[in-house]
Scaffold this motif. Structure first.
Motif, PDB file in Angstrom:
ATOM      1  N   CYS A  95      43.639  42.718  47.619  1.00 50.34           N
ATOM      2  CA  CYS A  95      42.688  41.795  47.053  1.00 50.34           C
ATOM      3  C   CYS A  95      41.487  41.752  47.983  1.00 50.34           C
ATOM      4  CB  CYS A  95      43.362  40.431  46.945  1.00 50.34           C
ATOM      5  SG  CYS A  95      42.298  39.223  46.229  1.00 50.34           S
ATOM      6  N   ARG A  96      40.309  42.035  47.439  1.00 54.80           N
ATOM      7  CA  ARG A  96      39.106  42.089  48.273  1.00 54.80           C
ATOM      8  C   ARG A  96      38.225  40.864  48.073  1.00 54.80           C
ATOM      9  NH1 ARG A  96      38.364  47.552  49.519  1.00 54.80           N
ATOM     10  NH2 ARG A  96      40.442  48.441  49.633  1.00 54.80           N
ATOM     11  N   ALA A  97      38.390  40.180  46.953  1.00 61.35           N
ATOM     12  CA  ALA A  97      37.556  39.007  46.701  1.00 61.35           C
ATOM     13  C   ALA A  97      38.119  37.823  47.472  1.00 61.35           C
ATOM     14  CB  ALA A  97      37.525  38.703  45.218  1.00 61.35           C
ATOM     15  N   GLU A  98      37.262  36.904  47.870  1.00 54.62           N
ATOM     16  CA  GLU A  98      37.736  35.744  48.632  1.00 54.62           C
ATOM     17  C   GLU A  98      38.468  34.749  47.748  1.00 54.62           C
ATOM     18  OE1 GLU A  98      34.868  34.067  51.356  1.00 54.62           O
ATOM     19  OE2 GLU A  98      33.970  36.035  51.610  1.00 54.62           O
ATOM     20  N   GLN A  99      38.103  34.714  46.470  1.00 51.81           N
ATOM     21  CA  GLN A  99      38.823  33.865  45.528  1.00 51.81           C
ATOM     22  C   GLN A  99      38.524  34.330  44.117  1.00 51.81           C
ATOM     23  OE1 GLN A  99      36.209  30.226  46.585  1.00 51.81           O
ATOM     24  NE2 GLN A  99      36.889  29.845  44.492  1.00 51.81           N
ATOM     25  N   GLY A 100      39.343  33.908  43.161  1.00 54.98           N
ATOM     26  CA  GLY A 100      39.104  34.314  41.783  1.00 54.98           C
ATOM     27  C   GLY A 100      40.312  34.023  40.924  1.00 54.98           C
ATOM     28  N   ARG A 101      40.339  34.672  39.750  1.00 55.23           N
ATOM     29  CA  ARG A 101      41.493  34.539  38.853  1.00 55.23           C
ATOM     30  C   ARG A 101      41.918  35.947  38.446  1.00 55.23           C
ATOM     31  NH1 ARG A 101      40.826  30.208  34.257  1.00 55.23           N
ATOM     32  NH2 ARG A 101      40.919  28.906  36.133  1.00 55.23           N
ATOM     33  N   ALA A 102      43.201  36.227  38.532  1.00 53.09           N
ATOM     34  CA  ALA A 102      43.675  37.591  38.266  1.00 53.09           C
ATOM     35  C   ALA A 102      44.903  37.564  37.366  1.00 53.09           C
ATOM     36  CB  ALA A 102      44.018  38.281  39.589  1.00 53.09           C
ATOM     37  N   LYS A 103      45.144  38.676  36.684  1.00 52.22           N
ATOM     38  CA  LYS A 103      46.392  38.822  35.915  1.00 52.22           C
ATOM     39  C   LYS A 103      47.442  39.507  36.785  1.00 52.22           C
ATOM     40  CE  LYS A 103      44.793  38.818  31.145  1.00 52.22           C
ATOM     41  NZ  LYS A 103      43.323  39.004  31.157  1.00 52.22           N
ATOM     42  N   SER A 104      46.975  40.408  37.649  1.00 53.41           N
ATOM     43  CA  SER A 104      47.861  41.083  38.604  1.00 53.41           C
ATOM     44  C   SER A 104      46.947  41.650  39.690  1.00 53.41           C
ATOM     45  CB  SER A 104      48.648  42.202  37.912  1.00 53.41           C
ATOM     46  OG  SER A 104      47.766  43.221  37.487  1.00 53.41           O
ATOM     47  N   PHE A 105      47.532  42.232  40.731  1.00 53.36           N
ATOM     48  CA  PHE A 105      46.724  42.811  41.811  1.00 53.36           C
ATOM     49  C   PHE A 105      46.950  44.323  41.861  1.00 53.36           C
ATOM     50  CE2 PHE A 105      47.632  38.407  43.068  1.00 53.36           C
ATOM     51  CZ  PHE A 105      46.328  37.936  43.192  1.00 53.36           C
ATOM     52  N   VAL A 106      45.891  45.083  41.608  1.00 55.30           N
ATOM     53  CA  VAL A 106      45.984  46.542  41.588  1.00 55.30           C
ATOM     54  C   VAL A 106      45.342  47.092  42.855  1.00 55.30           C
ATOM     55  CG1 VAL A 106      45.396  48.657  40.328  1.00 55.30           C
ATOM     56  CG2 VAL A 106      45.839  46.539  39.070  1.00 55.30           C
ATOM     57  N   CYS A 107      46.070  47.953  43.541  1.00 53.97           N
ATOM     58  CA  CYS A 107      45.555  48.522  44.793  1.00 53.97           C
ATOM     59  C   CYS A 107      44.470  49.550  44.498  1.00 53.97           C
ATOM     60  CB  CYS A 107      46.703  49.148  45.579  1.00 53.97           C
ATOM     61  SG  CYS A 107      46.161  49.832  47.149  1.00 53.97           S
ATOM     62  N   SER A 108      43.376  49.466  45.232  1.00 54.59           N
ATOM     63  CA  SER A 108      42.238  50.361  44.976  1.00 54.59           C
ATOM     64  C   SER A 108      42.466  51.763  45.562  1.00 54.59           C
ATOM     65  CB  SER A 108      40.960  49.763  45.571  1.00 54.59           C
ATOM     66  OG  SER A 108      41.095  49.667  46.978  1.00 54.59           O
ATOM     67  N   TYR A 109      43.565  51.972  46.298  1.00 54.07           N
ATOM     68  CA  TYR A 109      43.782  53.282  46.936  1.00 54.07           C
ATOM     69  C   TYR A 109      44.488  54.252  45.971  1.00 54.07           C
ATOM     70  CZ  TYR A 109      44.403  56.156  51.225  1.00 54.07           C
ATOM     71  OH  TYR A 109      44.345  57.129  52.192  1.00 54.07           O
ATOM     72  N   HIS A 110      45.721  53.919  45.548  1.00 51.16           N
ATOM     73  CA  HIS A 110      46.439  54.804  44.620  1.00 51.16           C
ATOM     74  C   HIS A 110      46.893  54.096  43.353  1.00 51.16           C
ATOM     75  CE1 HIS A 110      47.230  56.013  48.859  1.00 51.16           C
ATOM     76  NE2 HIS A 110      46.850  57.208  48.429  1.00 51.16           N
ATOM     77  N   GLY A 111      46.517  52.832  43.212  1.00 51.19           N
ATOM     78  CA  GLY A 111      46.742  52.160  41.931  1.00 51.19           C
ATOM     79  C   GLY A 111      48.072  51.448  41.752  1.00 51.19           C
ATOM     80  N   TRP A 112      48.822  51.202  42.811  1.00 52.70           N
ATOM     81  CA  TRP A 112      50.043  50.397  42.636  1.00 52.70           C
ATOM     82  C   TRP A 112      49.635  49.007  42.147  1.00 52.70           C
ATOM     83  CZ3 TRP A 112      54.465  51.173  46.756  1.00 52.70           C
ATOM     84  CH2 TRP A 112      54.799  52.530  46.811  1.00 52.70           C
ATOM     85  N   ASN A 113      50.465  48.446  41.273  1.00 51.44           N
ATOM     86  CA  ASN A 113      50.101  47.197  40.612  1.00 51.44           C
ATOM     87  C   ASN A 113      51.177  46.140  40.869  1.00 51.44           C
ATOM     88  OD1 ASN A 113      48.949  45.297  38.921  1.00 51.44           O
ATOM     89  ND2 ASN A 113      49.624  46.289  37.033  1.00 51.44           N
ATOM     90  N   TYR A 114      50.743  44.978  41.342  1.00 52.04           N
ATOM     91  CA  TYR A 114      51.689  43.910  41.696  1.00 52.04           C
ATOM     92  C   TYR A 114      51.466  42.689  40.811  1.00 52.04           C
ATOM     93  CZ  TYR A 114      52.294  46.615  46.002  1.00 52.04           C
ATOM     94  OH  TYR A 114      52.550  47.619  46.913  1.00 52.04           O
ATOM     95  N   ALA A 115      52.561  42.082  40.371  1.00 48.82           N
ATOM     96  CA  ALA A 115      52.477  40.858  39.566  1.00 48.82           C
ATOM     97  C   ALA A 115      52.057  39.697  40.462  1.00 48.82           C
ATOM     98  CB  ALA A 115      53.839  40.562  38.934  1.00 48.82           C
ATOM     99  N   LEU A 116      51.729  38.566  39.837  1.00 51.11           N
ATOM    100  CA  LEU A 116      51.276  37.391  40.593  1.00 51.11           C
ATOM    101  C   LEU A 116      52.350  36.852  41.536  1.00 51.11           C
ATOM    102  CD1 LEU A 116      49.379  35.464  37.751  1.00 51.11           C
ATOM    103  CD2 LEU A 116      48.396  36.944  39.516  1.00 51.11           C
ATOM    104  N   ASP A 117      53.622  37.177  41.263  1.00 50.83           N
ATOM    105  CA  ASP A 117      54.682  36.725  42.176  1.00 50.83           C
ATOM    106  C   ASP A 117      54.981  37.768  43.257  1.00 50.83           C
ATOM    107  OD1 ASP A 117      55.986  38.702  40.822  1.00 50.83           O
ATOM    108  OD2 ASP A 117      57.599  37.428  40.046  1.00 50.83           O
ATOM    109  N   GLY A 118      54.193  38.839  43.309  1.00 51.90           N
ATOM    110  CA  GLY A 118      54.341  39.837  44.365  1.00 51.90           C
ATOM    111  C   GLY A 118      55.213  41.029  43.978  1.00 51.90           C
TER     112      GLY A 118
END
Ligand code: FES
Ligand code: FE
Length: 449
Positions: A95-118
């Motif tokens: 996560c690069r933004a200091e704050q916001g609203r997301a559906k999940s967190f996608v890594c900008s390197y190879h695209g692994w995707n994590y749910a809000l619970d990790g």
């Protein structure tokens, strides 16, 4: 590896609470700083956010446990969690933004995707490049423990830490209670962040320092910026000391005045605070006594929740002193407003507070320059050998206990708060784990201090 350089004897020798001398290397040494990250920040309860900052599922913000970056996020189930912001593949910050609203967190390197619970829910090429062999269930984001008190969320990396409630103790809870004494609050949009080139502890110990006010802030006074005459000239101070280094230091409301306030109903108190605007924060409603204790309610000091959450005396600002190496501190300023206040009243509080502390604050500009110069001289080969003097008031005051279990010292302006901070610091630094810290930390004193 850092512990090897410093054993209990050498760490305890860095501060002598009996004489008030502090070794200046505490404010500049890189190996001590690394040990602080392990033994203080990773182990303590660190402030993450107030619940009002994460209103809806998917709301997140970035915070820190020492130098570990944390995503604090409200999950689809409404729970607030603290996830380490480091991808389990190759460590990239998700996560690069200091704050916001997301559906999940996608890594900008190879695209692994994590749910809000990790939980790791998506891996590009999972069935092809990984041959379906990657065990996603073992690659969730690392979590920190997170707990809350009065809507304030704190996190720790220590499994063996006591509950947040026990950690805060009477003094820490009084410090947070002070903020909520006048009713429910929320954090105003926009946390102000800036870096001062000082050691984080100088920025913390200054909050107990009422000796500097007439000198450091003389210009603010001359400019008529604040009515600091009231703060300057009562030469009295009330200091509350808590377990594990929490403390509150500043002016106190004399007992006779508080007795008069106690005799009033809430409606009468409200009337009185409207009549005497500058006295308003000290005329607290009845419920404040439950939050702060019958003696604590008389405290008008700045609380510090050990290690680094500073609350201002007005209860309308809060500041995290985040360590960024031994010589730099990142300050995060939050403005707190009554939830029920009309928008114009909230705007007025924010406008006023922006002029006090924070990067545009007149008071902080005075303070920051002094902190920075004290830090710089703690690095000089010759000047670092001269100790820091914290002897004011030693042996002249009485520590007492209120009916709510709150420990307090009333007397002249003193350095009891600073001595308590550095005493706690040596105890945290020399304990290898929570069991050792619990066994060896000082209880708040009673009697002559
Ligand atoms: Fe995050 Fe590779 S580092 S997907
Ligand atoms: Fe100051």
């Amino acid at each position: 590896q850092h512990a090897a350089a410093w054993d209990r004897a050498t760490l305890t020798a860095l501060f002598d609470p009996e004489t008030g001398w502090l070794d200046r290397r505490v404010l500049s040494d890189e190996s001590l700083y690394q040990l602080e990250l392990e033994r203080i920040f990773a182990r303590g309860w660190n402030f993450m956010c107030h619940e009002s900052q994460l209103k809806a599922p998917g709301d997140y913000l970035i915070s820190y446990i020492g130098e570990d970056q944390v995503i604090v996020v409200r999950g689809a189930d409404g729970e607030i969690r603290a996830l380490l912001n480091t991808c389990r593949h190759r460590g990239n910050a998700l996560c690069r933004a200091e704050q916001g609203r997301a559906k999940s967190f996608v890594c900008s390197y190879h695209g692994w995707n994590y749910a809000l619970d990790g939980e790791l829910i998506g891996v590009p090429g999972q069935s092809t490049f990984y041959h379906g062999e990657l065990d996603k269930s073992r690659l969730s984001l690392a979590k920190a423990r997170i707990e809350s008190h009065l809507g304030f969320y704190f996190a720790t990396l220590a499994e063996d830490a006591p509950s947040l409630h026990d950690y805060l103790g009477v003094t820490g809870r009084a410090g947070l209670g002070m903020i909520c004494a006048h009713g429910e609050i929320e954090v105003a949009e926009g946390v102000q962040k800036n870096i001062i080139d000082c050691n984080w502890k100088i920025a913390v110990d200054n909050l107990f320092d009422w000796y500097h006010v007439p000198y450091s802030h003389a210009s603010a006074n001359t400019a008529g910026f604040l009515d600091i005459a009231r703060i300057q000239f009562p030469k009295d101070q009330m200091v509350m000391l808590g377990e594990y280094g929490h403390a509150i230091g500043g002016p106190g409301i004399p007992r006779a005045a508080q007795d008069q306030i106690n005799a009033l109903t809430d409606a009468q108190r409200m009337e009185l605070s409207h009549a005497q605007a500058d006295m308003a924060p000290r005329i607290r409603p009845r419920a404040a006594t439950d939050l702060m204790g019958p003696e604590g309610v008389r405290s008008e000091g700045h609380p510090n929740i050990f290690p680094n959450l500073w609350v201002t005396i007005s209860g309308t600002q809060m500041c995290l002193r985040l360590p960024r190496g031994p010589s730099h501190t990142e300050l995060w300023w939050y403005t707190l407003v009554p939830k029920a206040a009309p928008p114009e009243a909230k705007r007025e509080i924010i406008r006023r507070m922006n002029h006090v502390f924070g990067p545009a604050g007149l008071l902080e500009q005075d303070d920051g320059e002094n902190w920075s110069q004290s830090t710089r001289s703690s690095r000089g080969v010759a000047s670092r050998t001269l100790g820091h003097n914290l002897q004011m008031g030693l042996g002249h005051d009485e520590a007492k206990v209120g009916a709510g279990g709150e420990h307090y010292i009333e007397g002249l302006i003193s350095e009891h708060g600073q001595r308590w901070l550095y005493r706690a610091w040596t105890e945290w630094m020399s304990a290898r784990d929570w069991a050792e810290l619990k066994a060896n930390h000082s209880a708040p004193p009673t009697g002559r201090v």
